[in-house]
Write an enzyme that holds these catalytic residues in place. Structure first.
Site, PDB file in Angstrom:
ATOM      1  N   ALA A  74       0.802  -1.220   0.000  1.00 21.09           N
ATOM      2  CA  ALA A  74       0.000   0.000   0.000  1.00 21.09           C
ATOM      3  C   ALA A  74       0.834   1.269   0.000  1.00 21.09           C
ATOM      4  O   ALA A  74       0.445   2.281  -0.580  1.00 21.09           O
ATOM      5  CB  ALA A  74      -0.932   0.002   1.202  1.00 21.09           C
ATOM      6  N   THR A  75       1.995   1.247   0.647  1.00 15.72           N
ATOM      7  CA  THR A  75       2.833   2.456   0.667  1.00 15.72           C
ATOM      8  C   THR A  75       3.236   2.817  -0.758  1.00 15.72           C
ATOM      9  O   THR A  75       3.141   3.977  -1.163  1.00 15.72           O
ATOM     10  CB  THR A  75       4.071   2.248   1.567  1.00 15.72           C
ATOM     11  OG1 THR A  75       3.617   2.067   2.915  1.00 15.72           O
ATOM     12  CG2 THR A  75       5.003   3.447   1.514  1.00 15.72           C
ATOM     13  N   HIS A 204      -1.468  -7.950   3.095  1.00 17.67           N
ATOM     14  CA  HIS A 204      -1.264  -8.422   4.469  1.00 17.67           C
ATOM     15  C   HIS A 204      -2.318  -7.925   5.461  1.00 17.67           C
ATOM     16  O   HIS A 204      -2.320  -8.322   6.613  1.00 17.67           O
ATOM     17  CB  HIS A 204       0.160  -8.104   4.961  1.00 17.67           C
ATOM     18  CG  HIS A 204       0.382  -6.686   5.389  1.00 17.67           C
ATOM     19  ND1 HIS A 204       0.352  -6.297   6.714  1.00 17.67           N
ATOM     20  CD2 HIS A 204       0.658  -5.579   4.676  1.00 17.67           C
ATOM     21  CE1 HIS A 204       0.601  -5.006   6.789  1.00 17.67           C
ATOM     22  NE2 HIS A 204       0.780  -4.547   5.575  1.00 17.67           N
ATOM     23  N   THR A 243       9.664  -7.325 -12.477  1.00 15.07           N
ATOM     24  CA  THR A 243       9.145  -8.688 -12.618  1.00 15.07           C
ATOM     25  C   THR A 243       8.082  -8.930 -11.557  1.00 15.07           C
ATOM     26  O   THR A 243       8.298  -8.645 -10.380  1.00 15.07           O
ATOM     27  CB  THR A 243      10.285  -9.710 -12.456  1.00 15.07           C
ATOM     28  OG1 THR A 243      11.242  -9.465 -13.494  1.00 15.07           O
ATOM     29  CG2 THR A 243       9.774 -11.143 -12.565  1.00 15.07           C
ATOM     30  N   CYS A 329       2.896   1.571  12.263  1.00 12.11           N
ATOM     31  CA  CYS A 329       3.994   2.207  11.546  1.00 12.11           C
ATOM     32  C   CYS A 329       4.632   3.341  12.327  1.00 12.11           C
ATOM     33  O   CYS A 329       5.695   3.812  11.986  1.00 12.11           O
ATOM     34  CB  CYS A 329       3.493   2.744  10.212  1.00 12.11           C
ATOM     35  SG  CYS A 329       2.572   1.510   9.340  1.00 12.11           S
TER      36      CYS A 329
END
Length: 405
Positions: A74-75, A204, A243, A329
């Site tokens: 998400a960051t 996650h 990739t 965080c």
């Protein structure tokens, strides 16, 4: 108490669902192809798995599979959405609207853009942590190119009026991004009905693996264009080279598919457990306060302040329960939570707040054990608090004049 520690920090991360792990395993060993290898069966097999995952993810919020761009989480999705729009549309304008309780991945990205000459408006929230469409309307100027408002807050669980904000952005012809990390798989989302142009998510938080996420980028009405932040082989419609991590993408797809199919039942169950926890704790302990919106909140989130108790001390006392104060965080800093401050919660109460995040794998027995433990520990800590003793005697602490030494 159960023998092992109890995990109640599901807003920070979730355990990988065994069904997700099972789906991923073959892609580490026998199905190990590179999804960009177009010349042989190994590559085709990997590409087919990636395309299936796009469909599974898109189905959660009514998007098209080709509108899903894979990222590392998400960051990165938030960075790509906000910086990508800023760079691509800077000739049109240099103004961005967001709000004060966004995740740092949005706030710090906006701060970076301010250093590059962009103007950012940070809207205040009300006492429940909500921002309102009217505030957004007032903030939009003819230079506004993007509005970024999260779908639900990671600390206090408050759900934002995304549909009203999206409708407004459509009226004004401004792109609308939402960080939906906490909301995906927990509450219904629909990019069409809600007027969302860009949406960030990560695996996650929905019982998938860490290290993979996605960004929904609208393809038509309007077609959103982004300047890539990572250059390379032009993967992902040229927006995000690199990739593709096929096993992780399969995991994200499976996690989203499970979340979509099980959401109604699972949300009802986590809500029931959360209410049992909340009423259990708050019914037994006076001077406890629920932070965030009383009803418009994520089903599994309860953020509670315990007056006359130091949050860190309480967490030490209940160390067999994994919970957090503030968000995962930012838990390394001793500052009181900026989210709670934005709600107008005083520093003392902000320091005494604990976030309980109930998820798929929590049980009634665990909830009962946590209620019991928290109640005992808060009572014990308060017995040592002279302030609490005064309050119990009916003294108004605001009237006391403390002697200076």
């Amino acid at each position: 108490m159960p023998k092992h520690p109890i995990y109640m920090d599901n807003n920070s991360t979730t355990r990988c669902d065994p069904r997700v792990v099972e789906a991923m395993l073959p892609y580490f060993t026998e199905k190990f192809g590179n999804a960009a290898s177009r010349s042989h069966a190994f590559g085709w097999e990997a590409e087919a798995a990636v395309e299936e995952a796009r469909e599974q993810i898109a189905a959660v919020f009514n998007a098209g599979p080709k509108e899903i761009i894979f990222t590392s989480g998400a960051t990165e999705s938030n960075n790509l959405a906000i910086k990508g729009v800023a760079a691509m549309y800077k000739k049109k304008g240099n103004h961005i609207v967001t709000q004060a309780t966004e995740h740092k991945a949005v706030l710090d990205t906006c701060k970076r853009l301010e250093r590059d000459g962009f103007q950012v408006t940070y809207l205040p929230v009300d006492k429940y942590g909500q921002v309102h469409a009217e505030q957004v309307r007032e903030a939009i100027t003819d230079k506004t190119i993007l509005v970024s408002i999260m779908a639900a807050n990671n600390e206090i669980g408050t759900v934002m009026p995304i549909q009203a904000i999206g409708k407004l952005c459509k009226e004004k012809g401004v792109l609308f991004h939402t960080d939906a990390v906490q909301a995906v798989g927990k509450i219904p989302l629909d990019v069409e009905a809600m007027g969302i142009d860009l949406l960030s998510l990560t695996a996650h938080k929905v019982y998938g693996p860490k290290g993979v996420g996605a960004l929904y980028v609208r393809k038509k009405d309007p077609r959103v264009r982004l300047e890539p932040q990572i250059d390379g082989g032009g993967h992902e419609r040229g927006m995000r080279s690199g990739t593709l991590p096929v096993p992780m993408i399969v995991g994200l797809g499976t996690a989203c598919d499970l979340a979509r199919r099980e959401m109604p039942e699972e949300s009802a169950r986590t809500f029931r457990l959360r209410e049992k926890l909340r009423t259990g704790i708050m019914g037994k302990l006076p001077e406890t306060y629920l932070n965030g919106h009383p009803t418009e909140r994520l089903p599994g989130n309860a953020n509670i302040s315990f007056a006359y108790v130091e949050g860190e001390g309480l967490m030490m006392g209940i160390k067999d329960v994994a919970v957090s104060s503030g968000s995962a965080c930012t838990s390394a800093s001793l500052e009181p939570s900026y989210v709670l401050r934005a709600l107008g919660v005083g520093d003392e109460l902000a320091h005494s707040s604990i976030r309980f995040g109930i998820g798929r794998f929590n049980t009634e027995t665990e909830v009962d054990a946590v209620v019991d433990l928290v109640t005992r520990e808060v009572s014990r800590l308060r017995e040592m608090s002279p302030l609490f003793e005064l309050v119990q005697q009916g003294v108004d602490l605001k009237t006391i004049e403390w002697a200076a030494h």
